[in-house]
Structures are given as C-alpha cells and as structure tokens.
Design a protein around this motif. Structure first.
Motif, PDB file in Angstrom:
ATOM      1  N   LEU A  91       0.799  -1.113   0.021  1.00  0.00           N
ATOM      2  CA  LEU A  91       0.095  -0.069   0.118  1.00  0.00           C
ATOM      3  C   LEU A  91       0.931   1.416   0.051  1.00  0.00           C
ATOM      4  CD1 LEU A  91      -2.721  -0.943   2.334  1.00  0.00           C
ATOM      5  CD2 LEU A  91      -2.939  -0.851  -0.033  1.00  0.00           C
ATOM      6  N   HIS A  92       1.839   1.397   0.693  1.00  0.00           N
ATOM      7  CA  HIS A  92       3.075   2.371   0.601  1.00  0.00           C
ATOM      8  C   HIS A  92       3.525   2.636  -0.668  1.00  0.00           C
ATOM      9  CE1 HIS A  92       5.714   5.322   2.144  1.00  0.00           C
ATOM     10  NE2 HIS A  92       6.687   4.512   1.626  1.00  0.00           N
ATOM     11  N   LYS A  93       3.841   1.317  -1.242  1.00  0.00           N
ATOM     12  CA  LYS A  93       4.546   1.509  -2.557  1.00  0.00           C
ATOM     13  C   LYS A  93       3.524   2.154  -3.630  1.00  0.00           C
ATOM     14  CE  LYS A  93       8.057  -1.840  -1.942  1.00  0.00           C
ATOM     15  NZ  LYS A  93       8.688  -2.856  -2.606  1.00  0.00           N
ATOM     16  N   ILE A  94       2.328   1.442  -3.528  1.00  0.00           N
ATOM     17  CA  ILE A  94       1.137   2.096  -4.592  1.00  0.00           C
ATOM     18  C   ILE A  94       0.878   3.822  -4.252  1.00  0.00           C
ATOM     19  CG2 ILE A  94      -1.249   1.995  -4.687  1.00  0.00           C
ATOM     20  CD1 ILE A  94      -1.103  -0.765  -4.305  1.00  0.00           C
ATOM     21  N   ASP A  95       1.011   4.249  -2.893  1.00  0.00           N
ATOM     22  CA  ASP A  95       0.936   5.646  -2.794  1.00  0.00           C
ATOM     23  C   ASP A  95       1.914   6.302  -3.329  1.00  0.00           C
ATOM     24  OD1 ASP A  95      -1.551   5.345  -1.040  1.00  0.00           O
ATOM     25  OD2 ASP A  95      -0.456   5.319   0.887  1.00  0.00           O
ATOM     26  N   ILE A  96       3.368   5.903  -3.207  1.00  0.00           N
ATOM     27  CA  ILE A  96       4.502   6.471  -3.701  1.00  0.00           C
ATOM     28  C   ILE A  96       4.072   6.560  -5.361  1.00  0.00           C
ATOM     29  CG2 ILE A  96       6.815   6.255  -4.348  1.00  0.00           C
ATOM     30  CD1 ILE A  96       7.073   5.283  -1.565  1.00  0.00           C
ATOM     31  N   LEU A  97       3.727   5.424  -5.956  1.00  0.00           N
ATOM     32  CA  LEU A  97       3.635   5.292  -7.480  1.00  0.00           C
ATOM     33  C   LEU A  97       2.488   6.399  -7.752  1.00  0.00           C
ATOM     34  CD1 LEU A  97       3.974   1.592  -8.171  1.00  0.00           C
ATOM     35  CD2 LEU A  97       5.460   3.668  -8.780  1.00  0.00           C
ATOM     36  N   LYS A  98       1.470   6.496  -7.141  1.00  0.00           N
ATOM     37  CA  LYS A  98       0.296   7.340  -7.657  1.00  0.00           C
ATOM     38  C   LYS A  98       0.856   8.629  -7.273  1.00  0.00           C
ATOM     39  CE  LYS A  98      -3.772   5.073  -5.680  1.00  0.00           C
ATOM     40  NZ  LYS A  98      -4.961   4.969  -4.721  1.00  0.00           N
ATOM     41  N   THR A  99       1.685   9.134  -6.530  1.00  0.00           N
ATOM     42  CA  THR A  99       2.292  10.391  -6.453  1.00  0.00           C
ATOM     43  C   THR A  99       3.128  10.570  -7.617  1.00  0.00           C
ATOM     44  OG1 THR A  99       2.071  10.488  -4.056  1.00  0.00           O
ATOM     45  CG2 THR A  99       3.666  11.847  -4.868  1.00  0.00           C
ATOM     46  N   GLU A 100       4.088   9.836  -7.948  1.00  0.00           N
ATOM     47  CA  GLU A 100       4.890   9.784  -9.207  1.00  0.00           C
ATOM     48  C   GLU A 100       3.963  10.067 -10.402  1.00  0.00           C
ATOM     49  OE1 GLU A 100       7.627   6.635  -9.024  1.00  0.00           O
ATOM     50  OE2 GLU A 100       8.840   7.457  -7.217  1.00  0.00           O
ATOM     51  N   LEU A 101       3.092   9.213 -10.514  1.00  0.00           N
ATOM     52  CA  LEU A 101       2.196   9.485 -11.946  1.00  0.00           C
ATOM     53  C   LEU A 101       1.494  10.909 -11.757  1.00  0.00           C
ATOM     54  CD1 LEU A 101       0.911   8.080 -14.291  1.00  0.00           C
ATOM     55  CD2 LEU A 101      -0.837   7.120 -12.606  1.00  0.00           C
ATOM     56  N   ASN A 102       1.123  11.055 -10.675  1.00  0.00           N
ATOM     57  CA  ASN A 102       0.407  12.706 -10.607  1.00  0.00           C
ATOM     58  C   ASN A 102       1.367  13.593 -11.069  1.00  0.00           C
ATOM     59  OD1 ASN A 102      -2.126  11.705 -10.262  1.00  0.00           O
ATOM     60  ND2 ASN A 102      -1.878  11.874  -7.935  1.00  0.00           N
ATOM     61  N   ASP A 103       2.680  13.705 -10.696  1.00  0.00           N
ATOM     62  CA  ASP A 103       3.819  14.413 -11.165  1.00  0.00           C
ATOM     63  C   ASP A 103       4.039  14.358 -12.616  1.00  0.00           C
ATOM     64  OD1 ASP A 103       3.976  15.325  -8.493  1.00  0.00           O
ATOM     65  OD2 ASP A 103       5.769  14.112  -7.924  1.00  0.00           O
ATOM     66  N   VAL A 104       4.168  13.217 -12.929  1.00  0.00           N
ATOM     67  CA  VAL A 104       4.417  12.995 -14.560  1.00  0.00           C
ATOM     68  C   VAL A 104       3.203  13.507 -15.395  1.00  0.00           C
ATOM     69  CG1 VAL A 104       4.476  11.342 -16.382  1.00  0.00           C
ATOM     70  CG2 VAL A 104       6.007  10.893 -14.202  1.00  0.00           C
ATOM     71  N   LYS A 105       1.906  13.297 -14.784  1.00  0.00           N
ATOM     72  CA  LYS A 105       0.756  13.921 -15.620  1.00  0.00           C
ATOM     73  C   LYS A 105       1.020  15.425 -15.612  1.00  0.00           C
ATOM     74  CE  LYS A 105      -2.430  10.146 -14.925  1.00  0.00           C
ATOM     75  NZ  LYS A 105      -3.979   9.847 -14.304  1.00  0.00           N
ATOM     76  N   ASN A 106       1.310  15.863 -14.592  1.00  0.00           N
ATOM     77  CA  ASN A 106       1.149  17.425 -14.430  1.00  0.00           C
ATOM     78  C   ASN A 106       2.482  18.060 -15.414  1.00  0.00           C
ATOM     79  OD1 ASN A 106      -0.944  17.465 -12.639  1.00  0.00           O
ATOM     80  ND2 ASN A 106       0.265  17.799 -10.975  1.00  0.00           N
ATOM     81  N   ARG A 107       3.637  17.448 -15.363  1.00  0.00           N
ATOM     82  CA  ARG A 107       4.769  17.711 -16.289  1.00  0.00           C
ATOM     83  C   ARG A 107       4.171  17.700 -17.666  1.00  0.00           C
ATOM     84  NH1 ARG A 107       9.384  14.501 -14.475  1.00  0.00           N
ATOM     85  NH2 ARG A 107       8.465  13.953 -12.732  1.00  0.00           N
ATOM     86  N   LEU A 108       3.651  16.485 -17.992  1.00  0.00           N
ATOM     87  CA  LEU A 108       3.088  16.257 -19.419  1.00  0.00           C
ATOM     88  C   LEU A 108       1.965  17.313 -20.007  1.00  0.00           C
ATOM     89  CD1 LEU A 108       3.124  14.380 -22.042  1.00  0.00           C
ATOM     90  CD2 LEU A 108       1.281  13.164 -20.918  1.00  0.00           C
ATOM     91  N   ARG A 109       1.180  17.704 -18.699  1.00  0.00           N
ATOM     92  CA  ARG A 109       0.177  18.781 -19.488  1.00  0.00           C
ATOM     93  C   ARG A 109       0.956  20.134 -19.627  1.00  0.00           C
ATOM     94  NH1 ARG A 109      -2.923  17.177 -14.759  1.00  0.00           N
ATOM     95  NH2 ARG A 109      -4.060  15.512 -15.205  1.00  0.00           N
ATOM     96  N   ARG A 110       2.042  20.309 -18.878  1.00  0.00           N
ATOM     97  CA  ARG A 110       2.821  21.564 -19.108  1.00  0.00           C
ATOM     98  C   ARG A 110       2.870  21.625 -20.761  1.00  0.00           C
ATOM     99  NH1 ARG A 110       6.581  21.594 -14.525  1.00  0.00           N
ATOM    100  NH2 ARG A 110       5.296  20.537 -13.323  1.00  0.00           N
ATOM    101  N   TYR A 111       3.744  20.646 -20.986  1.00  0.00           N
ATOM    102  CA  TYR A 111       4.337  20.360 -22.417  1.00  0.00           C
ATOM    103  C   TYR A 111       3.347  20.384 -23.430  1.00  0.00           C
ATOM    104  CZ  TYR A 111       8.848  19.488 -20.251  1.00  0.00           C
ATOM    105  OH  TYR A 111      10.241  19.635 -19.511  1.00  0.00           O
ATOM    106  N   GLU A 112       2.288  19.728 -23.244  1.00  0.00           N
ATOM    107  CA  GLU A 112       1.261  19.729 -24.010  1.00  0.00           C
ATOM    108  C   GLU A 112       0.264  21.262 -24.326  1.00  0.00           C
ATOM    109  OE1 GLU A 112      -1.628  16.799 -22.518  1.00  0.00           O
ATOM    110  OE2 GLU A 112      -0.650  15.390 -23.787  1.00  0.00           O
TER     111      GLU A 112
END
Length: 98
Positions: free
Chosen positions: A75-96
């Motif tokens: 569950l802790h690893k899932i939380d970390i991965l969710k945070t990383e995924l949100n960060d990547v999505k936010n960066r991708l939106r900036r480039y788009e």
C-alpha cells in the motif's frame, strides 16, 4: 503531547477484544508504536486508523504479521507510485499546453 491523545493498551484490549500479547507482537514486528508512560503502554490516537486496518486484515482475512506487513508495504508503494504518476501527468500537461 498530552494524555488526551493517548489511549492505554488495556483499553485497546477491551475495545477490540484482543489479547495484550497480540498488540505487543505488533509493536515488536514494527507495525505499531507504543509510548511508555509510568509502566503503562499507550498508542497515540492518530495511529488508531492503521491499527484498525491491521485488525481487519488479521480478523477478516486471517493474515499473520508477515502478511499484514506485506500488505502495508505494498500500500505504501502504491501511494508512492500514485504521487509519481500525478507528477508526471502534471509535467506532461505543461508540455502539451505550450
């Protein structure tokens, strides 16, 4: 930290109808943390949510301490991965949007 935020271990045993040894084993395994005050063990009220999760895993799914530890690690690893995924999505939106 005032005693208003601390729950005595004997009260937990009564409330959850569990043996004191079970809670001691949880602490020895590193799943919960007790605070010792004048030879009485307490748990901080902020940790009750995790304690109840542990008890449900133990009672409803019949998991032992190793299984509970594994579930909490996953569950802790899932939380970390969710945070990383949100960060990547936010960066991708900036480039788009450029």
């Amino acid at each position: 930290m005032t005693n208003d935020y601390l729950i005595p271990l004997p009260d937990l045993c009564t409330q959850y109808e569990m043996e004191m040894s079970f809670f001691i084993n949880l602490e020895e395994y590193g799943l919960i943390e007790f605070i010792s005050v004048e030879e009485t063990y307490f748990i901080h009220k902020d940790h009750i949510v995790n304690l109840e999760k542990i008890l449900r895993l133990h009672q409803e799914l019949n998991l032992n301490l190793e299984g509970i530890d594994t579930v909490f690690n996953l569950l802790h690893k899932i939380d970390i991965l969710k945070t990383e995924l949100n960060d990547v999505k936010n960066r991708l939106r900036r480039y788009e949007n450029e």
